[in-house]
Design a protein around this motif. Sequence first.
Motif, short mmCIF file in Angstrom:
data_model
loop_
_atom_site.label_atom_id
_atom_site.label_comp_id
_atom_site.label_asym_id
_atom_site.label_seq_id
_atom_site.Cartn_x
_atom_site.Cartn_y
_atom_site.Cartn_z
N THR A 1 -3.03 0.39 -3.98
CA THR A 1 -2.75 -0.96 -3.51
C THR A 1 -2.25 -1.77 -4.68
O THR A 1 -2.84 -1.75 -5.77
CB THR A 1 -3.99 -1.66 -2.94
N GLN B 1 1.38 11.60 3.02
CA GLN B 1 1.09 12.29 4.26
C GLN B 1 1.61 13.72 4.22
O GLN B 1 2.80 13.94 4.01
CB GLN B 1 1.69 11.55 5.47
N PHE C 1 -4.65 7.47 1.50
CA PHE C 1 -4.43 6.28 0.67
C PHE C 1 -4.26 6.67 -0.79
O PHE C 1 -5.00 7.50 -1.33
CB PHE C 1 -5.61 5.33 0.83
N LYS D 1 -0.87 15.88 9.38
CA LYS D 1 -2.15 15.30 8.97
C LYS D 1 -2.03 13.78 8.88
O LYS D 1 -0.95 13.22 8.89
CB LYS D 1 -2.60 15.87 7.63
N GLY D 2 -3.18 13.12 8.77
CA GLY D 2 -3.18 11.69 8.62
C GLY D 2 -2.82 11.28 7.20
O GLY D 2 -3.05 12.03 6.25
N PRO D 3 -2.24 10.10 7.03
CA PRO D 3 -1.91 9.62 5.68
C PRO D 3 -3.16 9.46 4.82
O PRO D 3 -4.23 9.12 5.32
CB PRO D 3 -1.25 8.26 5.95
N TYR E 1 0.82 5.48 0.58
CA TYR E 1 0.07 6.58 1.17
C TYR E 1 0.87 7.86 1.00
O TYR E 1 2.10 7.84 0.91
CB TYR E 1 -0.17 6.36 2.67
N PHE F 1 0.84 -1.20 0.00
CA PHE F 1 0.00 0.00 0.00
C PHE F 1 0.88 1.24 0.00
O PHE F 1 1.87 1.32 0.73
CB PHE F 1 -0.90 0.01 1.24
#
Lengths: 110, 111
Positions: free
Chosen positions: A49, A38, A46, A42-44, A36, A34
Amino acid sequence: EDQVTQSPEALRLQEGESSSLNCSYTVSGLRGLFWYRQDPGKGPEFLFTLYSAGEEKEKERLKATLTKKESFLHITAPKPEDSATYLCAVPPYGWGKFQFGAGTQVVVTP
Amino acid sequence: EAGVTQSPTHLIKTRGQQATLRCSPISGHTSVYWYQQALGLGLQFLLWYDEGEERNRGNFPPRFSGRQFPNYSSELNVNALELEDSALYLCASSEDTGELFFGEGSRLTVL
């Protein structure tokens, strides 16, 4: 033991200067790799995949590829808004305990 | 569609106190994950909850605990806070496909 290693740690690019990030993994029986993005504080988010060697996925200026031992994230003609830390992750023990790499911090300057 | 929401955004505590962080997953997601991201370090897996049960746990001491409620929201509790617990705590939710959808995180500062 490290199962996910990302390189380089940091990458500074001029706008339009294409480059590639590497994510190597040592898990067997890969259930997926996966990617990502970021942004600071902040949050990663997506991105992709990949499940099997030879698979490729694209999104705007990003293209992810997978071999049996590593994945590459290619950034084509990057723009300043592509500046971020890019993380890869694998689930070595099945879902629920994803192991993340340390990330590659990308800075794109105008 | 609302994403993963976390509260509080920021939290300041002193050593020895307890902190409680909350997370609401995306509607329809039954799995919730907690990760710790200390400054300059990568994401470290803390806990995984699914259908109200703790399914997996990372290499953290027992003072890190949590639970998942019947509506699939979750809370993370950190007892006896230490300075090194200062970090960004990230919650993520997922369906069975494996992709994690993260919240914006709760930044915990321990003084």
